[in-house]
Write a protein that holds these residues in place. Structure first.
Motif, PDB file in Angstrom:
ATOM      1  N   UNK A  71     -10.073 -12.794   4.267  1.00 29.50           N
ATOM      2  CA  UNK A  71     -10.069 -12.082   2.994  1.00 29.50           C
ATOM      3  C   UNK A  71     -10.389 -12.989   1.807  1.00 29.50           C
ATOM      4  N   UNK A  72     -10.703 -12.361   0.687  1.00 35.85           N
ATOM      5  CA  UNK A  72     -11.071 -13.051  -0.547  1.00 35.85           C
ATOM      6  C   UNK A  72      -9.918 -13.914  -1.065  1.00 35.85           C
ATOM      7  N   UNK A  73      -8.691 -13.511  -0.829  1.00 38.74           N
ATOM      8  CA  UNK A  73      -7.495 -14.259  -1.240  1.00 38.74           C
ATOM      9  C   UNK A  73      -6.578 -14.395  -0.030  1.00 38.74           C
ATOM     10  N   UNK A  74      -5.694 -15.355  -0.081  1.00 41.10           N
ATOM     11  CA  UNK A  74      -4.745 -15.538   1.019  1.00 41.10           C
ATOM     12  C   UNK A  74      -3.941 -14.263   1.213  1.00 41.10           C
ATOM     13  N   UNK A  75      -3.861 -13.818   2.445  1.00 41.81           N
ATOM     14  CA  UNK A  75      -3.129 -12.590   2.771  1.00 41.81           C
ATOM     15  C   UNK A  75      -1.652 -12.944   2.924  1.00 41.81           C
ATOM     16  N   UNK A  76      -0.794 -12.231   2.201  1.00 38.54           N
ATOM     17  CA  UNK A  76       0.633 -12.517   2.268  1.00 38.54           C
ATOM     18  C   UNK A  76       1.436 -11.223   2.386  1.00 38.54           C
ATOM     19  N   UNK A  77       2.766 -11.347   2.372  1.00 39.45           N
ATOM     20  CA  UNK A  77       3.640 -10.190   2.564  1.00 39.45           C
ATOM     21  C   UNK A  77       3.454  -9.151   1.453  1.00 39.45           C
ATOM     22  N   UNK A  78       3.236  -9.602   0.217  1.00 44.59           N
ATOM     23  CA  UNK A  78       3.035  -8.646  -0.881  1.00 44.59           C
ATOM     24  C   UNK A  78       1.738  -7.864  -0.714  1.00 44.59           C
ATOM     25  N   UNK A  79       0.701  -8.530  -0.201  1.00 45.71           N
ATOM     26  CA  UNK A  79      -0.552  -7.826   0.086  1.00 45.71           C
ATOM     27  C   UNK A  79      -0.302  -6.763   1.151  1.00 45.71           C
ATOM     28  N   UNK A  80       0.426  -7.150   2.182  1.00 45.31           N
ATOM     29  CA  UNK A  80       0.736  -6.229   3.283  1.00 45.31           C
ATOM     30  C   UNK A  80       1.565  -5.044   2.786  1.00 45.31           C
ATOM     31  N   UNK A  81       2.540  -5.302   1.931  1.00 43.37           N
ATOM     32  CA  UNK A  81       3.379  -4.226   1.381  1.00 43.37           C
ATOM     33  C   UNK A  81       2.550  -3.249   0.549  1.00 43.37           C
ATOM     34  N   UNK A  82       1.592  -3.759  -0.202  1.00 37.25           N
ATOM     35  CA  UNK A  82       0.727  -2.901  -1.011  1.00 37.25           C
ATOM     36  C   UNK A  82      -0.079  -1.973  -0.121  1.00 37.25           C
ATOM     37  N   UNK A  83      -0.635  -2.508   0.965  1.00 36.66           N
ATOM     38  CA  UNK A  83      -1.422  -1.696   1.899  1.00 36.66           C
ATOM     39  C   UNK A  83      -0.543  -0.656   2.579  1.00 36.66           C
ATOM     40  N   UNK A  84       0.638  -1.055   3.027  1.00 34.78           N
ATOM     41  CA  UNK A  84       1.493  -0.164   3.813  1.00 34.78           C
ATOM     42  C   UNK A  84       2.282   0.850   3.000  1.00 34.78           C
ATOM     43  N   UNK A  85       2.309   0.706   1.680  1.00 27.42           N
ATOM     44  CA  UNK A  85       3.143   1.572   0.842  1.00 27.42           C
ATOM     45  C   UNK A  85       2.658   3.019   0.786  1.00 27.42           C
ATOM     46  N   UNK A  86       1.341   3.221   0.911  1.00 23.89           N
ATOM     47  CA  UNK A  86       0.798   4.564   0.770  1.00 23.89           C
ATOM     48  C   UNK A  86       0.812   5.058  -0.668  1.00 23.89           C
ATOM     49  N   UNK A  87       1.136   4.186  -1.601  1.00 19.62           N
ATOM     50  CA  UNK A  87       1.230   4.561  -3.012  1.00 19.62           C
ATOM     51  C   UNK A  87      -0.129   4.526  -3.698  1.00 19.62           C
ATOM     52  N   UNK A  88      -0.171   5.170  -4.852  1.00 20.77           N
ATOM     53  CA  UNK A  88      -1.323   5.086  -5.739  1.00 20.77           C
ATOM     54  C   UNK A  88      -1.063   3.961  -6.723  1.00 20.77           C
ATOM     55  N   UNK A  89      -2.076   3.117  -6.942  1.00 22.53           N
ATOM     56  CA  UNK A  89      -1.956   1.981  -7.852  1.00 22.53           C
ATOM     57  C   UNK A  89      -3.004   2.067  -8.952  1.00 22.53           C
ATOM     58  N   UNK A  90      -2.709   1.417 -10.054  1.00 17.39           N
ATOM     59  CA  UNK A  90      -3.652   1.301 -11.166  1.00 17.39           C
ATOM     60  C   UNK A  90      -4.408  -0.016 -11.023  1.00 17.39           C
ATOM     61  N   UNK A  91      -5.715   0.016 -11.250  1.00 17.58           N
ATOM     62  CA  UNK A  91      -6.521  -1.209 -11.236  1.00 17.58           C
ATOM     63  C   UNK A  91      -6.223  -1.970 -12.523  1.00 17.58           C
TER      64      UNK A  91
END
Length: 125
Positions: A71-91
């Motif tokens: 990936x473009x940046x180091x993949x970490x737990x926060x990245x994983x949580x963002x993907x798995x949350x199913x939430x809508x995020x603001x850019x």
């Protein structure tokens, strides 16, 4: 047709995503960095990139492990949580880069456009 970052290509008998591309080097999801012209790759599927901007709403889609590893940046737990949350995020920010194209900052992490789905609004719970 021109091959671009995000496209699925065939190399070494595998279909892989083109993760990064510069003049004499590119990065594939399975094989990592390669030191020859990406135009020698065979295009399997051209990826349509979403039109996104700061303040827009997106969902971050599941990302295969081989793409996380390159990936473009180091993949970490926060990245994983963002993907798995199913939430809508603001850019929060958009970075225009030479090698990766547009990189979107969401929830303090960087994501590539082909892993994002544009949504119309933010769902309040």
């Amino acid at each position: 047709m021109t091959i671009k970052v995000g496209d699925i290509v065939r190399y070494g008998g595998l279909e892989q995503r083109l993760m990064m591309c510069s003049a004499g080097m590119f990065r594939l999801s399975h094989d990592g960095h390669m030191g020859f012209s990406p135009y020698r790759l065979r295009l399997v599927e051209s990826t349509t990139l979403p039109e996104l901007e700061v303040g827009g709403f997106v969902c971050v889609n599941n990302i295969p492990i081989e793409e996380k590893n390159q990936y473009v940046a180091t993949w970490d737990m926060r990245s994983e949580e963002t993907v798995n949350s199913g939430q809508t995020y603001t850019i929060d920010e958009v970075h225009n880069t030479e090698c990766y194209g547009q990189v979107f900052e969401i929830n303090g992490r960087c994501f590539l456009p082909y892993h994002l789905t544009k949504t119309d609004s933010y769902d309040m719970i």
